[in-house]
Design a protein around this motif. Structure first.
Motif, PDB file in Angstrom:
ATOM      1  N   GLU A 257       0.588  -0.983  -0.325  1.00  0.00           N
ATOM      2  CA  GLU A 257      -0.153   0.502  -0.711  1.00  0.00           C
ATOM      3  C   GLU A 257       0.479   1.852   0.206  1.00  0.00           C
ATOM      4  O   GLU A 257       2.017   1.208   0.672  1.00  0.00           O
ATOM      5  CB  GLU A 257      -0.711   0.002   1.094  1.00  0.00           C
ATOM      6  N   GLU A 258       0.781   2.241  -0.864  1.00  0.00           N
ATOM      7  CA  GLU A 258       0.985   3.612  -1.032  1.00  0.00           C
ATOM      8  C   GLU A 258       0.558   4.829  -1.060  1.00  0.00           C
ATOM      9  O   GLU A 258      -0.517   4.452  -1.444  1.00  0.00           O
ATOM     10  CB  GLU A 258       2.472   3.256  -2.375  1.00  0.00           C
ATOM     11  N   TYR A 259       1.245   5.631  -0.515  1.00  0.00           N
ATOM     12  CA  TYR A 259       0.475   7.004  -1.239  1.00  0.00           C
ATOM     13  C   TYR A 259       1.092   7.831  -2.064  1.00  0.00           C
ATOM     14  O   TYR A 259       2.225   8.011  -1.556  1.00  0.00           O
ATOM     15  CB  TYR A 259       0.955   8.223   0.340  1.00  0.00           C
ATOM     16  N   ILE A 260       0.847   7.427  -3.446  1.00  0.00           N
ATOM     17  CA  ILE A 260       1.058   7.944  -4.663  1.00  0.00           C
ATOM     18  C   ILE A 260       0.357   8.957  -5.137  1.00  0.00           C
ATOM     19  O   ILE A 260      -0.900   8.973  -5.069  1.00  0.00           O
ATOM     20  CB  ILE A 260       1.117   6.878  -6.084  1.00  0.00           C
ATOM     21  N   ALA A 272       5.847  12.647 -13.613  1.00  0.00           N
ATOM     22  CA  ALA A 272       6.288  11.951 -12.659  1.00  0.00           C
ATOM     23  C   ALA A 272       5.841  11.575 -10.916  1.00  0.00           C
ATOM     24  O   ALA A 272       4.353  12.111 -10.593  1.00  0.00           O
ATOM     25  CB  ALA A 272       7.243  12.988 -11.947  1.00  0.00           C
ATOM     26  N   LEU A 273       5.935  10.545 -10.919  1.00  0.00           N
ATOM     27  CA  LEU A 273       5.097   9.851  -9.852  1.00  0.00           C
ATOM     28  C   LEU A 273       6.137  10.042  -8.484  1.00  0.00           C
ATOM     29  O   LEU A 273       7.445   9.426  -8.104  1.00  0.00           O
ATOM     30  CB  LEU A 273       4.488   8.924  -9.735  1.00  0.00           C
ATOM     31  N   VAL A 274       5.042  10.552  -7.246  1.00  0.00           N
ATOM     32  CA  VAL A 274       6.148  10.357  -5.831  1.00  0.00           C
ATOM     33  C   VAL A 274       5.517   9.465  -5.081  1.00  0.00           C
ATOM     34  O   VAL A 274       3.981   9.878  -4.460  1.00  0.00           O
ATOM     35  CB  VAL A 274       6.402  11.591  -5.677  1.00  0.00           C
ATOM     36  N   ALA A 275       6.087   8.568  -4.359  1.00  0.00           N
ATOM     37  CA  ALA A 275       5.430   8.038  -3.268  1.00  0.00           C
ATOM     38  C   ALA A 275       6.474   8.942  -1.839  1.00  0.00           C
ATOM     39  O   ALA A 275       7.518   9.244  -1.003  1.00  0.00           O
ATOM     40  CB  ALA A 275       5.946   6.390  -3.453  1.00  0.00           C
ATOM     41  N   ASP A 276       4.854   8.634  -1.306  1.00  0.00           N
ATOM     42  CA  ASP A 276       5.245   9.665  -0.100  1.00  0.00           C
ATOM     43  C   ASP A 276       5.804   8.968   1.421  1.00  0.00           C
ATOM     44  O   ASP A 276       4.286   7.941   1.768  1.00  0.00           O
ATOM     45  CB  ASP A 276       4.160  10.245   0.698  1.00  0.00           C
ATOM     46  N   ARG A 277       7.079   8.156   1.716  1.00  0.00           N
ATOM     47  CA  ARG A 277       6.755   6.838   2.538  1.00  0.00           C
ATOM     48  C   ARG A 277       7.178   7.840   3.592  1.00  0.00           C
ATOM     49  O   ARG A 277       7.786   7.027   4.369  1.00  0.00           O
ATOM     50  CB  ARG A 277       7.728   6.175   1.994  1.00  0.00           C
ATOM     51  N   ARG A 278       7.095   9.148   4.590  1.00  0.00           N
ATOM     52  CA  ARG A 278       7.826   9.468   5.394  1.00  0.00           C
ATOM     53  C   ARG A 278       6.854   8.997   6.539  1.00  0.00           C
ATOM     54  O   ARG A 278       5.367   9.188   6.893  1.00  0.00           O
ATOM     55  CB  ARG A 278       7.019  11.135   5.388  1.00  0.00           C
ATOM     56  N   ALA A 285      -2.979   5.274   2.513  1.00  0.00           N
ATOM     57  CA  ALA A 285      -2.564   4.861   1.029  1.00  0.00           C
ATOM     58  C   ALA A 285      -3.836   5.404   0.070  1.00  0.00           C
ATOM     59  O   ALA A 285      -4.530   5.218   0.844  1.00  0.00           O
ATOM     60  CB  ALA A 285      -2.049   3.686   1.808  1.00  0.00           C
ATOM     61  N   ASN A 286      -3.495   5.239  -1.233  1.00  0.00           N
ATOM     62  CA  ASN A 286      -4.469   5.709  -2.006  1.00  0.00           C
ATOM     63  C   ASN A 286      -3.823   4.494  -2.999  1.00  0.00           C
ATOM     64  O   ASN A 286      -5.297   4.785  -3.819  1.00  0.00           O
ATOM     65  CB  ASN A 286      -4.716   7.044  -2.345  1.00  0.00           C
ATOM     66  N   MET A 287      -3.764   3.121  -2.777  1.00  0.00           N
ATOM     67  CA  MET A 287      -3.576   2.746  -3.893  1.00  0.00           C
ATOM     68  C   MET A 287      -2.433   1.505  -3.761  1.00  0.00           C
ATOM     69  O   MET A 287      -1.820   1.495  -2.776  1.00  0.00           O
ATOM     70  CB  MET A 287      -3.576   2.861  -5.073  1.00  0.00           C
ATOM     71  N   GLU A 288      -2.847   0.783  -3.735  1.00  0.00           N
ATOM     72  CA  GLU A 288      -2.450  -0.355  -3.383  1.00  0.00           C
ATOM     73  C   GLU A 288      -1.193  -1.267  -4.927  1.00  0.00           C
ATOM     74  O   GLU A 288      -1.199  -0.704  -6.314  1.00  0.00           O
ATOM     75  CB  GLU A 288      -2.596  -2.131  -4.230  1.00  0.00           C
ATOM     76  N   VAL A 289       0.163  -0.773  -4.974  1.00  0.00           N
ATOM     77  CA  VAL A 289       1.351  -1.080  -6.289  1.00  0.00           C
ATOM     78  C   VAL A 289       1.861  -2.579  -5.926  1.00  0.00           C
ATOM     79  O   VAL A 289       2.410  -2.838  -4.708  1.00  0.00           O
ATOM     80  CB  VAL A 289       2.015  -0.066  -5.792  1.00  0.00           C
TER      81      VAL A 289
END
Length: 315
Positions: A257-260, A272-278, A285-289
């Motif tokens: 699960e990621e916030y993209i 560009a896609l940015v994954a916010d993993r802070r 998370a807004n989607m499964e990657v």
């Protein structure tokens, strides 16, 4: 029971292969195929979708949605890899169809008629999906799942250093879909680049007595030549096909699960896609990657699906 799906695509050679595989897969019930501009313009995309369905003649012909060119001028197309018409040197012309419904309306109608029971399988730019979600936001909960092929997260893009083609083509629509309250799965280049196919794939697609075989023999050689000429690679990737595989054999993938988020305006980072993993930010998370795929098992599954389509399209 088969899964009801809408395929949204912009053929494109890998889209064409994925579309045909899905049309012949008994595990899927393709309710509609909605064309979208991308690899080629709207008119050619609609023609390509129509030709692929007519010439392959699958067990059930889905409804076809007509693409409309996006409001903003596109900044790229897929001619470098897919040819000016999108399908290499194949010059198939479908029968003239009158009164094709627009992709956006067809998608809305099918979601409404199959509320909670239909998934969207998106091989191209997300223009049509975004239009539906903007104009009829109440339809979002009626979508079972959106599987999207596109984007680059922890790898280089294929259109720019930072962006993959589908997201780069229409980043505003991708941003709309990513922010929507829908169940979403993304398969980025990070994963699709892991699985490639050599020239031996052509040996699976003899054209004698097979409608699908004749199509593949028309379009696949161009794809191999383009990859060799433009990227000095002797193998091809089938990015769109992994979207089909995610729907039919999800156990072959690893996901998280990621916030993209999507960069929509950057001069150098459009798409560009940015994954916010802070860890200290409360972004849910807004989607499964997809992060990985079982390469051997996926290769076997894809080759098996190609053979199945060939065998079931014999003259």
């Amino acid at each position: 029971m088969s899964k009801r799906i809408i395929i949204d695509c912009d053929p494109g050679i890998d889209d064409a292969i994925a579309l045909i595989i899905a049309l012949f897969d008994p595990r899927l019930e393709v309710m509609a195929v909605t064309a979208t501009a991308g690899s080629v313009d709207a008119a050619r995309t609609t023609r390509n979708v129509t030709a692929l369905i007519e010439y392959s003649d699958p067990p059930k012909h889905p409804r076809i949605g007509m693409a409309v060119d996006p409001d903003g001028a596109p900044v790229s197309d897929g001619a470098l890899l897919h040819g000016q018409d999108g399908l290499g040197t194949w010059k198939a012309e479908p029968a003239i169809r009158q009164h094709l419904i627009g992709s956006e309306k067809l998608m809305s109608d099918e979601i409404r008629a199959n509320a909670g029971k239909i998934s969207l399988l998106c091989f191209g730019p997300l223009t049509n999906v975004a239009k539906v979600l903007i104009r009829e936001p109440k339809l979002a909960p009626a979508i079972d799942r959106i599987v999207m092929v596109g984007g680059a997260i922890d790898c280089n893009g294929d259109t720019t250093a930072s962006a993959e083609f589908n997201i780069h083509f229409d980043p505003e629509s991708a941003d709309t879909v990513f922010r929507s309250p829908t169940t979403k799965t993304l398969i980025p280049l990070d994963v699709s680049n892991q699985l490639s196919f050599g020239l031996d794939l052509l040996d699976l697609t003899p054209c004698e007595n097979s409608r699908v075989g004749r199509i593949f023999q028309e379009i696949m050689p161009h794809y191999f030549r383009s990859m060799r000429h433009n990227y000095a690679r002797e193998a091809i990737t089938l990015q769109a096909v992994l979207g089909w595989l995610m729907l039919t054999e999800p156990q072959l993938f690893t996901t998280q699960e990621e916030y993209i988020q999507v960069e929509t305006k950057g001069k150098l980072t459009r798409g560009a896609l940015v994954a916010d993993r802070r860890p200290f930010v409360n972004n849910r998370a807004n989607m499964e990657v997809a992060t990985g795929v079982d390469i051997d098992a996926a290769s076997v599954a894809i080759r098996r699906a190609i053979r199945f389509a060939l065998q079931n399209s014999e003259d």
